[in-house]
Scaffold this active site. Sequence first.
Site, PDB file in Angstrom:
ATOM      1  N   THR A  36      -3.301  23.090  10.796  1.00 26.38           N
ATOM      2  CA  THR A  36      -4.420  22.739   9.900  1.00 26.38           C
ATOM      3  C   THR A  36      -5.545  22.100  10.713  1.00 26.38           C
ATOM      4  O   THR A  36      -6.729  22.420  10.524  1.00 26.38           O
ATOM      5  CB  THR A  36      -3.946  21.786   8.775  1.00 26.38           C
ATOM      6  OG1 THR A  36      -2.652  22.191   8.335  1.00 26.38           O
ATOM      7  CG2 THR A  36      -4.910  21.807   7.602  1.00 26.38           C
ATOM      8  N   ASP A  89      -6.897  14.824  10.731  1.00 24.39           N
ATOM      9  CA  ASP A  89      -5.620  15.311  11.260  1.00 24.39           C
ATOM     10  C   ASP A  89      -4.747  15.849  10.122  1.00 24.39           C
ATOM     11  O   ASP A  89      -4.971  15.503   8.953  1.00 24.39           O
ATOM     12  CB  ASP A  89      -4.896  14.149  11.974  1.00 24.39           C
ATOM     13  CG  ASP A  89      -3.836  14.631  12.958  1.00 24.39           C
ATOM     14  OD1 ASP A  89      -3.515  15.825  12.969  1.00 24.39           O
ATOM     15  OD2 ASP A  89      -3.325  13.775  13.709  1.00 24.39           O
ATOM     16  N   GLU A 111      -1.681  10.762  18.222  1.00 22.38           N
ATOM     17  CA  GLU A 111      -2.337  10.827  16.903  1.00 22.38           C
ATOM     18  C   GLU A 111      -2.430   9.438  16.276  1.00 22.38           C
ATOM     19  O   GLU A 111      -3.437   9.080  15.669  1.00 22.38           O
ATOM     20  CB  GLU A 111      -1.549  11.772  15.980  1.00 22.38           C
ATOM     21  CG  GLU A 111      -1.665  13.233  16.395  1.00 22.38           C
ATOM     22  CD  GLU A 111      -0.729  14.162  15.638  1.00 22.38           C
ATOM     23  OE1 GLU A 111      -1.008  15.352  15.602  1.00 22.38           O
ATOM     24  OE2 GLU A 111       0.298  13.695  15.094  1.00 22.38           O
TER      25      GLU A 111
HETATM   26  C1  5RP Z   1       1.510  17.126  14.861  1.00 21.29           C
HETATM   27  C2  5RP Z   1       1.354  16.724  13.438  1.00 21.29           C
HETATM   28  C3  5RP Z   1       0.733  17.745  12.527  1.00 21.29           C
HETATM   29  O1  5RP Z   1      -0.450  17.212  12.042  1.00 21.29           O
HETATM   30  C4  5RP Z   1       1.696  18.033  11.416  1.00 21.29           C
HETATM   31  O2  5RP Z   1       2.896  18.515  11.984  1.00 21.29           O
HETATM   32  C5  5RP Z   1       1.113  19.082  10.447  1.00 21.29           C
HETATM   33  O3  5RP Z   1       0.987  20.307  11.099  1.00 21.29           O
HETATM   34  P1  5RP Z   1       0.484  21.609  10.351  1.00 21.29           P
HETATM   35  O4  5RP Z   1      -0.949  21.391  10.008  1.00 21.29           O
HETATM   36  O5  5RP Z   1       0.675  22.701  11.371  1.00 21.29           O
HETATM   37  O6  5RP Z   1       1.342  21.807   9.127  1.00 21.29           O
HETATM   38  O7  5RP Z   1       1.672  15.652  13.023  1.00 21.29           O
HETATM   39  O8  5RP Z   1       2.185  16.137  15.586  1.00 21.29           O
END
Ligand code: 5RP
Length: 260
Positions: A36, A89, A111
């Site tokens: 995402t 994020d 993060e």
């Molecule tokens: C990476 C994360 C990502 O933001 C989380 O896993 C969500 O990922 P996606 O958008 O691919 O579902 O925390 O460490």
Amino acid sequence: MTGEMSPIDKAKYASARRAADYVEDGMKIGLGTGSTAALMVKRLGERVREEGLKIQGVPTSSTTAELARSEGISVITLDEARWLDLTIDGADEFDANLNLIKGGGGAHLQEKIVATASDQMIVIADAAKAVETLGAFPLPVEVLQFGGLTTAALIEETLVGLDVLGREVVQRMHGDAPFVTDEGNHILDLHLKRIGDARQLSLVLNQIPGVVENGLFIDICDTVVIGHGDGKVEIRDINTGTITEETGENAESENLFSDI
Ligand code: 5RP
């Protein structure tokens, strides 16, 4: 391309695109990691190229850094930025208080540091990430390689006294070898099923020697932009207590998805 996109991909894109609207000229932006967040970085790249948007980005992983540079976004380190206007994020789960589980992509250490050094954190996610209680998604815990098995055993022992339903601790693998983070550490995924007290769990885990950081984000996220497969978004803001629903200007004609 639109025909190949699943409803979840469309939802992720709707949320990423809407969140990119929060970014203004001159801002220093924390750039998240995951599928995402990658869509959001691409959208910001588009805005940089098409609108001449001037931003500096602090990536939360080597993968995001590479993507941001390839999109023409100016990349700086967190220490160069010192403080950020906004971090956008993804998340693996979020609850009604906008507490999160992150780290599915193994980047939660950077993060969390980046989001904590930001005036505001916006999470972008599809609606399936919303939960009543955190914990169905295995909780990632970054641990030092040194004594990793001992740390795992200590975590398992510690979980006995805590309000969780499951206690299985699984080393994250990448093929046949343990997964290694950007910081050179390993990840343990804690299959807890249900986390009764996420704040307590986060504090207790981080007290264990060998634990570098866990994937619980408590009181860090301000806003979540939830995408839906039809292009609609719902924006929940924990500070104002507001929930706003937006159709998205192009959602009905599906043009929203035509540029990916
Ligand atoms: C990476 C994360 C990502 O933001 C989380 O896993 C969500 O990922 P996606 O958008 O691919 O579902 O925390 O460490």
